[in-house]
Design a protein around this motif. Structure first.
Motif, PDB file in Angstrom:
ATOM      1  N   ILE A 168       0.868  -1.172   0.000  1.00  0.00           N
ATOM      2  CA  ILE A 168       0.000   0.000   0.000  1.00  0.00           C
ATOM      3  C   ILE A 168       0.908   1.226   0.000  1.00  0.00           C
ATOM      4  CG2 ILE A 168      -1.800   1.252   1.233  1.00  0.00           C
ATOM      5  CD1 ILE A 168      -2.717  -1.375   2.420  1.00  0.00           C
ATOM      6  N   ILE A 169       0.822   2.023  -1.048  1.00  0.00           N
ATOM      7  CA  ILE A 169       1.647   3.218  -1.202  1.00  0.00           C
ATOM      8  C   ILE A 169       0.747   4.425  -0.964  1.00  0.00           C
ATOM      9  CG2 ILE A 169       3.227   4.477  -2.685  1.00  0.00           C
ATOM     10  CD1 ILE A 169       4.142   1.626  -2.062  1.00  0.00           C
ATOM     11  N   ARG A 189      -5.270   4.019  -7.071  1.00  0.00           N
ATOM     12  CA  ARG A 189      -4.802   3.508  -8.359  1.00  0.00           C
ATOM     13  C   ARG A 189      -4.209   2.120  -8.203  1.00  0.00           C
ATOM     14  NH1 ARG A 189      -1.169   8.811  -9.887  1.00  0.00           N
ATOM     15  NH2 ARG A 189      -2.872  10.325 -10.171  1.00  0.00           N
ATOM     16  N   ILE A 190      -4.457   1.292  -9.198  1.00  0.00           N
ATOM     17  CA  ILE A 190      -3.853  -0.038  -9.286  1.00  0.00           C
ATOM     18  C   ILE A 190      -3.319  -0.206 -10.710  1.00  0.00           C
ATOM     19  CG2 ILE A 190      -4.290  -2.532  -9.200  1.00  0.00           C
ATOM     20  CD1 ILE A 190      -6.402  -2.006  -7.092  1.00  0.00           C
ATOM     21  N   PRO A 200       9.449  -1.470  -5.124  1.00  0.00           N
ATOM     22  CA  PRO A 200       9.986  -2.808  -5.368  1.00  0.00           C
ATOM     23  C   PRO A 200       8.969  -3.774  -5.964  1.00  0.00           C
ATOM     24  CG  PRO A 200       9.604  -2.452  -3.014  1.00  0.00           C
ATOM     25  CD  PRO A 200       9.370  -1.146  -3.690  1.00  0.00           C
ATOM     26  N   ARG A 201       7.692  -3.623  -5.654  1.00  0.00           N
ATOM     27  CA  ARG A 201       6.689  -4.591  -6.111  1.00  0.00           C
ATOM     28  C   ARG A 201       6.138  -4.215  -7.482  1.00  0.00           C
ATOM     29  NH1 ARG A 201       4.747  -5.853  -0.809  1.00  0.00           N
ATOM     30  NH2 ARG A 201       6.209  -7.413  -0.029  1.00  0.00           N
ATOM     31  N   TRP A 202       5.748  -5.240  -8.229  1.00  0.00           N
ATOM     32  CA  TRP A 202       5.204  -4.999  -9.548  1.00  0.00           C
ATOM     33  C   TRP A 202       3.791  -4.440  -9.423  1.00  0.00           C
ATOM     34  CZ3 TRP A 202       6.316  -9.516  -7.240  1.00  0.00           C
ATOM     35  CH2 TRP A 202       5.328 -10.487  -7.117  1.00  0.00           C
ATOM     36  N   SER A 203       3.300  -3.860 -10.526  1.00  0.00           N
ATOM     37  CA  SER A 203       2.122  -3.002 -10.482  1.00  0.00           C
ATOM     38  C   SER A 203       0.857  -3.721 -10.038  1.00  0.00           C
ATOM     39  CB  SER A 203       1.890  -2.374 -11.863  1.00  0.00           C
ATOM     40  OG  SER A 203       1.762  -3.383 -12.854  1.00  0.00           O
ATOM     41  N   ARG A 204       0.752  -5.016 -10.293  1.00  0.00           N
ATOM     42  CA  ARG A 204      -0.450  -5.755  -9.896  1.00  0.00           C
ATOM     43  C   ARG A 204      -0.398  -6.217  -8.452  1.00  0.00           C
ATOM     44  NH1 ARG A 204      -4.916  -4.925 -12.987  1.00  0.00           N
ATOM     45  NH2 ARG A 204      -4.471  -5.159 -15.205  1.00  0.00           N
ATOM     46  N   ARG A 205       0.670  -5.905  -7.738  1.00  0.00           N
ATOM     47  CA  ARG A 205       0.758  -6.176  -6.307  1.00  0.00           C
ATOM     48  C   ARG A 205       0.963  -4.880  -5.533  1.00  0.00           C
ATOM     49  NH1 ARG A 205       1.447 -11.616  -5.116  1.00  0.00           N
ATOM     50  NH2 ARG A 205       0.847 -10.958  -3.027  1.00  0.00           N
ATOM     51  N   ARG A 206       0.414  -3.782  -6.081  1.00  0.00           N
ATOM     52  CA  ARG A 206       0.650  -2.470  -5.491  1.00  0.00           C
ATOM     53  C   ARG A 206      -0.623  -1.632  -5.590  1.00  0.00           C
ATOM     54  NH1 ARG A 206       4.657  -0.717  -8.836  1.00  0.00           N
ATOM     55  NH2 ARG A 206       3.385   0.791  -9.949  1.00  0.00           N
TER      56      ARG A 206
END
Length: 848
Positions: A168-169, A189-190, A200-206
């Protein structure tokens, strides 16, 4: 004629040369209500013959060169503020530089707000398949209990096992939760900017959360939500309707501190009182067990932010976040009885400091630090041995007494620099530097496992787990990252972003975690209504604290863990009866590495209309070094009579040998998806195959873990999700949420411990992992709402009130959960639970 030509040449030599008039240009700056510069804003300059595009730099500046004289429209959009639309006339000379001061978005009736413009862009960070839900939609969509993050989690990648879950950013910083309450969130946003090196995490895990910004006037929101069992349908697994009730009070207030134009505040708070009920659907020695068990919980959340503009080039804010949550009978439901429940509590305090400084007209510094602590005890309802009869019932005490504590720090320092057509981003990122503590008093009395009800009645357990010794362990977890990225606008229709990130975690010996990433966007043709986008990148995941806690406390001497099988189990589980047996040991495999995921994609985006875009993308992931566990001292076949090393019990070895692969085709429609319907719809057809279920997962056969390759536990072939609002009339406004999902797999097992490793995960001979297939799910949620202006004379500036009624699972479709695959279970091949039936929620909101 010759004389004429000679005369012209002489005049050319004698007369002075006329100066060349340069083409006009347009420059300007975008600032917020307290005059702080706003970087990274997309700015469009439109003319009937086409449009130009740029992005504001670190000082909020933008620039358009070599313009033709004429009339233009300048467009810019920043979440939470009124859209910018300014008409500009460019003559033979460049106009004076502009200063555009944003104004906070005013409160409007949804019926009066037109659909927001959606455009495709040739910038690498502006992918059209981003799932973006802004404040207006957050207000008008059906969200159960205002839990936005949980509801939008459907768009995350569910099929890839990860060591530490999704990130979670919040306003650019990684946090445990949003920090603020629901009404203080401006946008979520996802899959935004998939190949950025900042995270560090890819976009589908953020999940990226943007909170509300500063304001020079007071604005506030108050929400009240109410649910009661009288308005609910009956649960498919309950004999009578569960008597639930839930009340939520939530609100936020922000504006200037006193009369100051340089200091503002944001206050948000929520109180959730939940009288929930879990449905037990089990079978014991005396027959079926079907009961409703209260699981009450209370959650209190608050945050306070103070923002101050030090100078024209420096701003900062400090923020305090608080959460206190407790719950009774946690874990009860399905085949778990009330006596095996847990009472839990979670208390967290966080302090955030954020400083932004314009170091020069081309260099912006953003420094953020978070310091927090939490305290999380859990206690079993009953002080007795735990009894597990495979997929029939779980009773006795939960044996889950423990205390977790943490003092954590997160630091991010981002520098953004503009150099001609390049935007450079570089800095350091410490997502987690924590002192973690654990007092593990689980299984002090013991846990007994039985393969079937017949074995339980015959007092014939196949495994027993007990723990003795010092339960306390403390360690420091360190995660450090550094990154550099170059976003290069080669031409107005072509951009390229390249970068590299380095991540390191203590306790893992690998130091070669360099993750290169690249993205390309190209808009062919003069209209630029079509964008071709591609990219690839490497991402290193973290292990999370769980495996580190395990290897420190289960080292064979500190906290002794005994896993006994069959005839080893003594009738009396006292300390003296355990003396002859060796203890279990948990350890990292030599050379273990952090999990690595390679993500790649290729797609096309099309501007279908002024307010509608379509994106078609292929996305793939290939994961190596995925974590899993294996018993390196499992009993040897074919007799499984004894373990190879008689001085050790279970030798759990955590290894980075798993693999995962995903292929998916996604179609995303955003904007005005139908007349009077605004929102987004996404269909995904994909497949995820893996040979691990995560760091705590064990293969059925520890001597052949490679044979575990099969469908991932959460793999779905088809997924369709829709979020939209429908504005038909002042009294006919609706928010719609639709999820149509194909089924996930489940594992088929014998239900017994055939290889005597203490786990009932053995499969019938010749059967692959996750070959069972559950049914799909269909969930349709609907909101009706009506806005009222309390002072119509003030129009948009009037305070407003909104009443709403939400229906979740509108069609009352039974969506089954927890399918049983154990052959010895009385529920073999059946579900023992379902998602909630139709529930109604009444809401009231006041805004000013």
């Amino acid at each position: 004629m010759k004389l004429f030509v000679l005369g012209l040449l002489a005049a050319e030599l004698v007369l002075p040369a006329q100066p060349r008039v340069p083409s006009p240009s347009l420059a300007g700056t975008i600032v917020d209500p307290i005059n702080a510069p706003v970087p990274s804003v997309r700015v469009l300059l439109r003319q009937p013959t086409g449009e130009l595009e740029t992005t504001t730099g670190p000082s909020g500046e933008f620039y358009f060169a070599q313009l033709a004289p004429g009339n233009y429209e300048l467009h810019a959009k920043v979440p939470g503020f009124e859209p910018v639309l300014q008409k500009i006339k460019v003559g033979a000379r460049s106009p004076q530089p502009l200063t555009i001061r944003l104004t906070l978005a005013s409160l409007k009736e949804r019926l009066d707000v037109p659909g927001e413009e959606q455009t495709v862009s040739a910038q690498t960070s502006s992918n059209a398949d981003t799932i973006s839900v802004e404040r207006t939609m957050l207000d008008n969509l059906p969200f159960l209990d205002l839990n936005y993050l949980s509801a939008l989690g459907r768009f995350l990648d569910p099929g890839t096992p990860g060591g530490a879950g999704a990130s979670i950013i919040v306003d650019g910083m990684e946090m445990r939760n949003a920090g603020v309450t629901a009404s203080a969130i401006q946008e979520i946003r996802i899959n935004n900017n998939p190949y950025t090196v900042e995270y560090p995490r890819w976009s589908r895990r953020r999940i990226e959360v943007i909170t509300k910004s500063s304001a020079d006037a007071y604005h506030g929101t108050v929400n009240f939500l109410f649910r009661d069992y009288h308005m609910n349908a009956r649960d498919a697994f309950a004999r009578e309707r569960p008597q639930e009730q839930r009340r939520i009070f939530e609100g936020s207030l922000f504006g200037p501190v006193g009369r100051s134009r340089k200091t503002s505040f944001l206050l948000s708070a929520a109180r959730e009182n939940e009288e929930l009920v879990a449905v037990v659907f089990a079978r014991g020695p005396r027959g079926p067990i079907n009961e409703n068990v209260p699981t009450p919980q209370v959650n209190s959340v608050a945050s306070l932010r103070l923002s101050h503009q030090i100078s024209e080039k420096q701003t900062l804010f400090v923020q305090y976040n608080f959460q206190d949550r407790w719950q009774n009978n946690q874990g009860v439901g399905g085949t778990t009885l009330a006596e095996a429940g847990v009472h839990s509590r979670f208390r967290e305090d966080e302090f955030v400091f954020n400083h932004r400084a314009v170091l020069s007209t081309k260099l912006l510094s953003q420094f953020r630090i978070l310091v927090g602590r939490y305290w999380a005890p859990s206690n079993s309802n009953l002080g007795a041995a735990k009894v597990v009869v495979t997929d029939a019932f779980t009773g006795g005490g939960a044996q889950a007494d423990r205390l977790s504590t943490e003092f954590h720090t997160s630091i991010t320092w981002l520098l953004t620099q503009s150099v001609h057509k390049h935007t450079l981003k570089y800095g350091i990122n410490i997502p987690d530097w924590s002192r973690r503590g654990l007092s593990d008093r689980t299984n002090q009395i013991g846990a007994l496992s039985f393969a079937s009800l017949a074995d339980f009645e015959a007092s014939r357990p196949f495994a027993a787990v007990l723990q003795r010794g010092d339960p306390r362990v403390v360690f420091i977890e360190k995660n450090i990252g550094g990154f550099f990225q170059d976003e290069w606008q080669l031409r107005p229709d072509l951009s390229l972003a390249t970068g590299v990130r380095y991540d390191w975690q203590n306790n893992f010996g690998d130091g070669n975690n360099l993750a290169p990433r690249i993205a390309l966007a190209y808009a062919p043709g003069k209209s630029r209504k079509t964008v071709i986008r591609t990219g690839a990148g490497s991402f290193f995941d973290r292990s999370g604290p769980g495996p580190i806690f395990d290897i420190l406390r289960f080292n064979g001497t500190q906290l002794r863990r005994y896993v006994l099988s069959g005839a080893q189990i003594p009738p009396d589980l006292s300390a003296d009866s355990l003396l002859p047996f060796p203890t279990s040991v948990h350890r990292l495999e030599r050379g273990v590495e952090l999990p690595n995921i390679m993500q790649f994609s290729l797609g096309m985006e099309r501007q279908l209309a002024k307010k509608t875009t379509l994106a078609v993308n292929y996305a793939g992931t290939r994961g190596v070094q995925q974590l899993r566990s294996r018993d390196a001292n499992a009993p040897l076949p074919p007799s499984f009579a004894a373990r190879p090393d008689s001085l050790v019990n279970v030798l759990r070895q955590i290894e980075s040998a798993g693999r995962v692969g995903t292929n998916a085709l996604e179609v995303t429609l955003r904007g005005e998806i139908a007349p009077r319907v605004t929102g987004m719809a996404q269909y995904a057809f994909g497949r995820t195959m893996t040979d691990t279920g995560g760091v705590t997962w064990f293969p059925a056969n520890s001597f052949s873990p490679a044979g575990e390759r099969g469908r991932a536990d959460t793999d779905r072939r088809h997924q369709f999700n829709l979020l939209g609002t429908v504005a038909l009339h002042r009294w006919a406004n609706f928010g719609v949420s639709v999820s149509l999902l194909s089924g996930i797999p489940f594992n088929l097992t014998t239900g017994r411990d055939d290889n005597r490793d203490g786990m009932a995960i053995d499969r019938p001979a010749g059967l692959a992992r996750n070959t069972g297939r559950g049914p799909g799910a269909a969930i349709i949620d609907l909101r009706w709402y009506r806005d009222f202006r309390l002072n119509p004379a003030k129009k948009d500036k009037s305070p407003s009130a909104t009443i709403s009624v939400d229906a979740f699972n509108l069609l009352n479709h039974v969506n089954y959960l927890n399918f049983v695959g154990a052959l010895t279970s009385p529920f073999y091949g059946q579900a023992v639970g379902s998602q909630p039936p139709r529930r109604l929620q009444i809401g009231c909101r006041f805004q000013f």
